[in-house]
Design an enzyme around this catalytic site. Structure first.
Site, PDB file in Angstrom:
ATOM      1  CB  CYS A 325      -0.962  -0.032   1.178  1.00 23.55           C
ATOM      2  SG  CYS A 325      -2.327   1.153   1.008  1.00 23.55           S
ATOM      3  CG  HIS A 425      -3.675  -3.472   3.475  1.00 21.35           C
ATOM      4  ND1 HIS A 425      -2.496  -3.145   4.095  1.00 21.35           N
ATOM      5  CD2 HIS A 425      -4.211  -2.308   3.041  1.00 21.35           C
ATOM      6  CE1 HIS A 425      -2.328  -1.842   4.058  1.00 21.35           C
ATOM      7  NE2 HIS A 425      -3.345  -1.308   3.412  1.00 21.35           N
TER       8      HIS A 425
END
Length: 482
Positions: A325, A425
């Site tokens: 991310c 994630h």
């Protein structure tokens, strides 16, 4: 009208989240329609809801324990710390601003509390039991007048309160007595009993203390939960950043605004791992830049402290580098951020041919993807995204095939020479991918392959709930609720 059961604790880390989760599963397995609720949670570990908004990881897991899809209604207010006594305020899944702790207490809190109670009232009308989690301690003298997560919630819905304490820390009887003495008479009447958590030893040795509590307050000791090893993510305050010796050395950059660090739990079990904050510490076989609550500010922190240069040099020397991310965004060539840090165009680390532009709207979704990276091409993985950045790259890491169970076809992430970045994630919770990836690195080092320890959150929830059900008086709890 449903019944409200509230779990409060004598301190942060007493076991509120996990006891609430266990009770959610126990009552659900008994045939009740159950949902979780926490009016306000402060956490850097968040997860997407079915509506697309963002909620605390704790309420996400409690929803799974109820066999429900996670909803923004289960955690109306989420505070995401940004540092310098400021937090991003997320209400009903959407960011509504960034405020200082003082301004939040004096301005926004009361309005948001009223709206959160409307959500709780709605849940009680629709479900048999709402298991409510408190926050911290309900009797912190400096905070009690501003507290919107404990006894004010209980009084609003006349909830029956279980007070839980962590006996493994010591001082649990004193903690219970201190908490009870600092509650008002009206608040003490809401408490139905006490639970001792994380006990190691002979329960009979606690009997004099139990008798004292029951004699002094007329409240039942509901049970003692044994110290139990499990893999259910703990709340932020309990998270440790381990340093584990092993033959493959994995290093994770402990950013000032690190977020969603539960991503790396599968790596803790089979390798050497540590979280680093200094340039001179960086010498791992695998170096990971994690997610960040403030990507650009953390990039500048790495740059100013020599960590960026150390990562680049380690990469030249043969280390593999991964970004998740915000970490992926940092590894690219350029970030344009007029939203989060408002620094405009910023040069990235440059290990990936990718560019990121921050948008006003945050993407919070469950994802299923197909890996494009050649060593694992075609492998199916899943995870979730919580991001404001939109990135383009020459060589994507994967193709997103599903967004919230709706078919999609969208490239994400990037790959380069001994480096990849992804918005997924939870990528390392795909155990087949993690095992093959780590064994690829181990083979390069001449190390024997390993089998990555596998587990499922569903099985962990079920097993923990069975232990709790054996340990506390569920029949009495239901009797009081009825």
């Amino acid at each position: 009208m449903g019944k409200a059961l509230m779990i409060q604790g004598t301190s942060s880390g007493a076991g509120k989240s996990l006891l609430a989760l266990a009770l959610c599963r126990i009552f659900t397995n008994m045939g009740y329609d159950v949902v979780p609720f926490k009016s306000q949670n402060m956490s850097l570990n968040s997860a997407p809801s079915i509506e697309g908004g963002e909620i605390s990881r704790a309420q996400y897991l409690q929803a799974l324990a109820c066999k429900k899809k996670p909803s923004i209604k289960f955690n109306p207010i989420l505070l995401k710390p940004e540092g310098n006594m400021r937090s991003q305020v997320v209400f009903m899944g959407k960011p509504i601003g960034s405020v200082s702790a003082k301004d939040y207490m004096l301005s926004k809190k009361e309005e948001l509390f009223r709206k959160a109670m409307q959500v709780l009232d709605e849940l009680l009308k629709k479900h048999d039991i709402v298991v409510i989690e408190g926050a911290g301690s309900p009797v912190e003298i400096n905070l009690k007048d501003y507290d919107i997560a404990n006894m004010r919630v209980a009084k609003h819905v006349d909830a029956k309160v279980i007070l839980v304490t962590d006996i493994d820390r010591g001082g649990s009887f004193a903690s219970i007595v201190g908490t009870m003495e600092l509650l008002s008479k009206e608040e003490r009447e809401l408490v139905m009993g006490f639970v001792f958590n994380k006990f190691r030893g002979d329960v009979s040795l606690l009997k004099p203390g139990f008798e004292y509590l029951e004699r002094k307050y007329g409240k039942k000791v509901l049970g003692v939960i044994p110290y139990t090893e499990h893999k259910i993510p703990e709340e932020d305050s309990l998270v440790s950043f381990p340093k584990i010796k092993g033959d493959l050395h994995i290093q994770i950059i402990k950013l000032p605004h690190i977020s969603n660090f539960t991503d790396f739990e599968p790596l803790h079990w089979a390798n050497g791992i540590d979280y680093v904050t200094k340039a001179e510490e960086i010498k791992g076989d695998l170096i990971i830049i994690p997610g960040s609550k403030n990507t650009v500010e953390d990039l500048f922190w790495m740059r100013e402290n020599g960590i960026e240069d150390a990562i680049v040099q380690a990469h030249k020397d043969g280390a593999f580098v991964v970004g998740i991310c915000g970490g992926f965004q940092m590894l690219g060539e350029k970030i344009i951020d007029s939203i989060e840090s408002k620094r405009g165009e910023v040069k990235g680390i440059g290990l990936l041919k990718a560019k990121t532009v921050f948008a006003k709207t945050k993407r919070t979704n469950h994802l299923k993807a197909e890996v494009l990276w050649e060593p694992f091409k075609g492998m199916r993985v899943e995870g979730y995204e919580i991001r404001m950045g939109r990135s383009v790259s020459e060589k994507p890491f994967s193709i997103i095939r599903e967004i919230n169970e709706t078919k999609a076809f969208e490239p994400e992430g990037a790959v380069g020479r001994r480096v990849f970045g992804t918005y997924l994630h939870g990528i390392f919770h795909n155990f087949e991918f993690t095992e093959q990836f780590l064994n690829m690195l181990r083979l390069e080092r001449g190390l024997e392959p390993i089998t990555v320890r596998r587990w499922s959150i569903e099985e962990e929830i079920e097993q923990f709930a069975k232990i709790v059900k054996k340990s506390i008086d569920i029949d009495y709890i239901l009797e009081v609720l009825e």
